[in-house]
Design an enzyme around this catalytic site. Sequence first.
Site, PDB file in Angstrom:
ATOM      1  N   SER A 137       0.838  -1.203   0.000  1.00 50.79           N
ATOM      2  CA  SER A 137       0.000   0.000   0.000  1.00 50.79           C
ATOM      3  C   SER A 137       0.875   1.256   0.000  1.00 50.79           C
ATOM      4  O   SER A 137       1.655   1.472  -0.921  1.00 50.79           O
ATOM      5  CB  SER A 137      -0.958  -0.054   1.190  1.00 50.79           C
ATOM      6  OG  SER A 137      -1.997   0.885   1.054  1.00 50.79           O
ATOM      7  N   GLU A 231     -10.136  -4.095  -5.753  1.00 50.40           N
ATOM      8  CA  GLU A 231      -9.767  -3.022  -4.830  1.00 50.40           C
ATOM      9  C   GLU A 231      -9.585  -1.704  -5.584  1.00 50.40           C
ATOM     10  O   GLU A 231      -9.339  -1.673  -6.791  1.00 50.40           O
ATOM     11  CB  GLU A 231      -8.511  -3.382  -4.056  1.00 50.40           C
ATOM     12  CG  GLU A 231      -7.256  -3.571  -4.892  1.00 50.40           C
ATOM     13  CD  GLU A 231      -6.029  -3.805  -4.013  1.00 50.40           C
ATOM     14  OE1 GLU A 231      -5.853  -3.049  -3.043  1.00 50.40           O
ATOM     15  OE2 GLU A 231      -5.263  -4.733  -4.311  1.00 50.40           O
ATOM     16  N   HIS A 261      -7.898  -5.552   0.165  1.00 53.48           N
ATOM     17  CA  HIS A 261      -6.653  -4.799   0.064  1.00 53.48           C
ATOM     18  C   HIS A 261      -5.617  -5.370   1.043  1.00 53.48           C
ATOM     19  O   HIS A 261      -5.883  -5.519   2.228  1.00 53.48           O
ATOM     20  CB  HIS A 261      -6.953  -3.329   0.387  1.00 53.48           C
ATOM     21  CG  HIS A 261      -5.756  -2.434   0.368  1.00 53.48           C
ATOM     22  ND1 HIS A 261      -5.041  -2.171  -0.781  1.00 53.48           N
ATOM     23  CD2 HIS A 261      -5.168  -1.715   1.362  1.00 53.48           C
ATOM     24  CE1 HIS A 261      -4.069  -1.321  -0.500  1.00 53.48           C
ATOM     25  NE2 HIS A 261      -4.116  -1.042   0.794  1.00 53.48           N
TER      26      HIS A 261
END
Length: 293
Positions: A137, A231, A261
């Site tokens: 991320s 996502e 995610h």
Amino acid sequence: MVQKPTLAAVTHQPLARWIAYLNAVITFKTPQGMRLTNQDLTHQGHTVRATICHVGPEPADGTMLYLHGGAFMIGDLRMYRHLVARLGQAARQRAYFLHYDRAPEYPFPAALDQATTAYLALCTDPAAGPISLVGDSAGGNLVFALLHRICTRDLPRPAAVAAMSPVVDLRMRAKSLTTNRRTDHLVPTSWARRGCTAYMGSADPMNPEVSPVLGQFDGAPPCLIQADETEMLADDSRAMAAALQAQGVQVDLQMSKGLIHVWHLNVGRSPEADASVAEIGRFLRGVTSRETV
């Protein structure tokens, strides 16, 4: 039902971090026999904090620098120690978790500068062996921003890069941010935008160190990107893979369907997470073993 509304509603950073810590205690499985060793990493007078997360046999194939996610605002050792340890075990590498300073208190380029310090410190360690950069991320953003910085400053190249659901375009233009707003079961749009804004501060989102999808990667090592089609950051992964391929970088983009995610955080609790962590380990072993020949 709980995490997505909570991320959207809680804007007070100390509370958000406390909730994330509590969620990690409740949710994530600690590997049996896991060992944690704090270690400062120093380069040219700059020192950053790191923790080696270890489980299983002694590592034999190099060193991993892990940059964690959390929209640049949350995320800590308690949330990630199990994943970092399992990745290190799968890759047979000594796995370092970097305690970088988070936004909004420390906006760009604080985290990237600290990641650079950690990486260069490992590069000067004769016992480190081949070095891998791994992140998820927001940490995936830092991984590719660091890779851009390495390539454009002609610094020592890592052996491999792996990213899980990276956010790489802080211009926030990707179509999947809108089209996957409802199918993404973890990340609310408001949270993603708030984190990116807090991290950027006054920086230009066109800066490739902010949006590494715009970066230069001449001479970059093999890269692996894992993300899910449902996502919101799906298009970021596709765009990053395309940018790397256009510059001649070997990249493997693996897209699942129907997972949350950074599902990798459920390693030890779900077969999908276990399989993906094992795949990352195989990729890293395959690359670093060639580096040691």
